[in-house]
Write a protein that holds these residues in place. Structure first.
Motif, PDB file in Angstrom:
ATOM      1  N   ASP A 276      43.872  37.710  29.936  1.00 31.42           N
ATOM      2  CA  ASP A 276      44.290  36.499  29.700  1.00 31.42           C
ATOM      3  C   ASP A 276      44.608  35.795  31.180  1.00 31.42           C
ATOM      4  O   ASP A 276      44.925  36.570  32.219  1.00 31.42           O
ATOM      5  N   LEU A 277      44.839  34.659  31.052  1.00 31.10           N
ATOM      6  CA  LEU A 277      45.399  33.980  32.480  1.00 31.10           C
ATOM      7  C   LEU A 277      46.535  34.747  33.425  1.00 31.10           C
ATOM      8  O   LEU A 277      46.634  34.942  34.356  1.00 31.10           O
ATOM      9  N   GLU A 278      47.682  35.020  32.400  1.00 29.95           N
ATOM     10  CA  GLU A 278      48.775  35.577  33.011  1.00 29.95           C
ATOM     11  C   GLU A 278      48.373  36.978  33.746  1.00 29.95           C
ATOM     12  O   GLU A 278      49.063  37.219  34.678  1.00 29.95           O
ATOM     13  N   ARG A 279      47.650  37.684  33.115  1.00 32.51           N
ATOM     14  CA  ARG A 279      47.326  39.018  33.541  1.00 32.51           C
ATOM     15  C   ARG A 279      46.352  38.910  34.772  1.00 32.51           C
ATOM     16  O   ARG A 279      46.676  39.556  36.032  1.00 32.51           O
ATOM     17  N   VAL A 280      45.451  38.195  34.929  1.00 33.58           N
ATOM     18  CA  VAL A 280      44.566  37.692  35.831  1.00 33.58           C
ATOM     19  C   VAL A 280      45.457  37.162  37.051  1.00 33.58           C
ATOM     20  O   VAL A 280      45.590  37.636  38.123  1.00 33.58           O
ATOM     21  N   PHE A 281      46.374  36.287  36.795  1.00 39.05           N
ATOM     22  CA  PHE A 281      47.429  35.587  37.823  1.00 39.05           C
ATOM     23  C   PHE A 281      48.135  36.920  38.493  1.00 39.05           C
ATOM     24  O   PHE A 281      48.168  36.661  39.763  1.00 39.05           O
ATOM     25  N   LEU A 282      48.625  37.566  37.707  1.00 39.33           N
ATOM     26  CA  LEU A 282      49.523  38.546  38.263  1.00 39.33           C
ATOM     27  C   LEU A 282      48.730  39.646  39.073  1.00 39.33           C
ATOM     28  O   LEU A 282      49.101  39.999  40.083  1.00 39.33           O
ATOM     29  N   GLU A 283      47.336  39.858  38.702  1.00 38.60           N
ATOM     30  CA  GLU A 283      46.767  40.820  39.363  1.00 38.60           C
ATOM     31  C   GLU A 283      46.221  40.085  40.553  1.00 38.60           C
ATOM     32  O   GLU A 283      46.305  40.758  42.073  1.00 38.60           O
ATOM     33  N   LEU A 284      45.809  38.915  40.728  1.00 37.08           N
ATOM     34  CA  LEU A 284      45.418  38.071  41.945  1.00 37.08           C
ATOM     35  C   LEU A 284      46.689  37.953  42.917  1.00 37.08           C
ATOM     36  O   LEU A 284      46.224  37.937  44.194  1.00 37.08           O
ATOM     37  N   THR A 285      47.683  37.929  42.425  1.00 37.01           N
ATOM     38  CA  THR A 285      48.808  37.499  43.370  1.00 37.01           C
ATOM     39  C   THR A 285      49.899  38.575  43.775  1.00 37.01           C
ATOM     40  O   THR A 285      50.389  38.618  44.407  1.00 37.01           O
ATOM     41  N   ALA A 286      49.189  39.806  43.248  1.00 39.42           N
ATOM     42  CA  ALA A 286      50.238  41.128  43.433  1.00 39.42           C
ATOM     43  C   ALA A 286      50.257  41.313  44.665  1.00 39.42           C
ATOM     44  O   ALA A 286      49.222  41.439  45.606  1.00 39.42           O
ATOM     45  N   GLY A 287      51.537  41.520  45.274  1.00 36.46           N
ATOM     46  CA  GLY A 287      51.818  41.822  46.711  1.00 36.46           C
ATOM     47  C   GLY A 287      51.657  40.696  47.717  1.00 36.46           C
ATOM     48  O   GLY A 287      52.021  40.867  48.984  1.00 36.46           O
ATOM     49  N   LYS A 288      51.570  39.505  47.107  1.00 37.46           N
ATOM     50  CA  LYS A 288      51.350  38.392  47.958  1.00 37.46           C
ATOM     51  C   LYS A 288      52.571  37.417  47.801  1.00 37.46           C
ATOM     52  O   LYS A 288      52.614  36.520  46.981  1.00 37.46           O
ATOM     53  N   ALA A 289      53.649  37.912  48.515  1.00 35.79           N
ATOM     54  CA  ALA A 289      54.858  37.280  48.337  1.00 35.79           C
ATOM     55  C   ALA A 289      54.915  35.697  48.725  1.00 35.79           C
ATOM     56  O   ALA A 289      54.223  35.369  49.665  1.00 35.79           O
ATOM     57  N   GLY A 290      55.749  35.060  48.119  1.00 34.03           N
ATOM     58  CA  GLY A 290      56.095  33.686  48.562  1.00 34.03           C
ATOM     59  C   GLY A 290      56.457  33.609  49.884  1.00 34.03           C
ATOM     60  O   GLY A 290      57.146  34.644  50.383  1.00 34.03           O
ATOM     61  N   ILE A 291      56.461  32.438  50.520  1.00 33.12           N
ATOM     62  CA  ILE A 291      56.642  32.178  52.002  1.00 33.12           C
ATOM     63  C   ILE A 291      57.720  31.148  52.092  1.00 33.12           C
ATOM     64  O   ILE A 291      58.026  30.936  53.283  1.00 33.12           O
ATOM     65  N   ARG A 292      58.025  30.533  50.976  1.00 30.51           N
ATOM     66  CA  ARG A 292      58.814  29.226  51.082  1.00 30.51           C
ATOM     67  C   ARG A 292      60.094  29.258  50.309  1.00 30.51           C
ATOM     68  O   ARG A 292      60.113  29.905  49.354  1.00 30.51           O
TER      69      ARG A 292
END
Length: 311
Positions: A295-311
């Motif tokens: 689902d979108l949540e699972r894909v989102f978490l996989e795609l953004t894993a380890g890419k911390a926010g910067i703001r």
């Protein structure tokens, strides 16, 4: 159409190209490019601090880019003729004088923009706030304030609507109303860009998604395309007291088997009936056999894993 130099096909298209924003030592948005098409709801997604709000503020000329451009119908927001009739935006819950009624709040905005007085009543009806028209703003719930903000954004009957976390404060019925409302606007050919953290809702609402992390584009496409791009794809979840025997039974085929750390096996490369037949042949007892689709949540978490926010 308010912009005589824009064609009917692109007067509501949003184009972000090479957009960058540097705040001293913080690179909030980094060479970001994406397109938002008319007639569709586009979800703008990213972890906290990904640069979403900064991007929307640059699009609306509230923040000056360090580099790059953000245009609506081929023009920057400050270059639009009569922008309120072209773009409606809500970047936070509506604010108003606490002693002013909802309808009077909208009438003040309408008067300042040169819009007909009746647009206030029409906009309230559009968002279902007519019964609260004469209630004072201080008595509005957060969900009502969200609706009032959307009503204000719709005063000019804009071709483009830009919303940042519009479902905040809404109950389940309000969220369902919001979904139908935004889908209806897109069906009329308008451009709808929505930033949200409610990923399950975005999967129901959005036609397209733009996912960013650390100020950069991670993925853009239709919801189905983005979900389908997940490397693991469809998996079969199995629980069995004979995990080693089942793994051995599947070893000769295209299946890949891994433990999920919670006592189950996740099997990719084959479907559930194939796993069931292999288990039957090998005499393996199964306690669970289910198909898991991303689902979108699972894909989102996989795609953004380890890419911390910067703001």
């Amino acid at each position: 159409m308010t912009d005589g130099q824009s064609s009917p096909t692109n007067d509501a298209q949003i184009v972000v190209s090479g957009l960058t924003k540097q705040y001293k030592n913080v690179l909030a948005v980094n060479n970001l490019s994406f397109t938002v098409e008319p007639g569709r709801v586009t979800g703008f997604l990213g972890p906290n601090g990904a640069g979403k709000t900064t991007t929307l503020r640059m699009l609306l000329n509230l923040v000056t880019p360090t580099a790059g451009t953000a245009t609506i119908g081929g023009r920057r927001y400050p270059d639009l003729a009569d922008p309120l009739r072209h773009v409606g935006a809500v970047l936070e819950a509506s604010s108003a004088h606490k002693g002013r009624t909802g309808v009077n709040h909208l009438r003040v905005i309408s008067a300042a923009a040169g819009l007909p007085r009746q647009r206030a009543d029409e906009a309230l009806a559009l968002v279902g706030l007519t019964p609260a028209a004469k209630r004072k703003f201080k008595g509005y719930s957060l969900g009502m304030k969200q609706r009032l903000g959307i009503a204000a954004a719709m005063l000019g009957d804009p071709r483009v609507l830009i919303l940042d976390e519009p479902a905040n404060g809404l109950d389940p019925e309000g969220i369902r109303w919001m979904r139908g409302f935004l889908k209806g606007l897109a069906a009329e050919g308008r451009t709808v860009l929505v930033s949200s953290h409610l990923l399950s809702e975005m999967q129901l609402l959005a036609d397209d998604v733009v996912i960013i992390a650390a100020g950069q584009l991670v993925r853009q496409g239709t919801v189905d395309q983005v979900i389908g791009s997940m490397a693991q794809g469809v998996r079969v979840r199995v629980r069995t007291p004979q995990a080693d025997a089942l793994t051995a039974a599947l070893a000769q085929g295209p299946a890949t088997v891994e433990a999920d750390g919670q006592g189950a096996l996740l099997i990719a490369g084959v479907d559930a009936p194939t796993v069931g037949r292999a288990a039957l042949t090998a005499g393996v007892e199964l306690h669970e056999l289910t198909t898991e689709r991303p689902d979108l949540e699972r894909v989102f978490l996989e795609l953004t894993a380890g890419k911390a926010g910067i703001r």
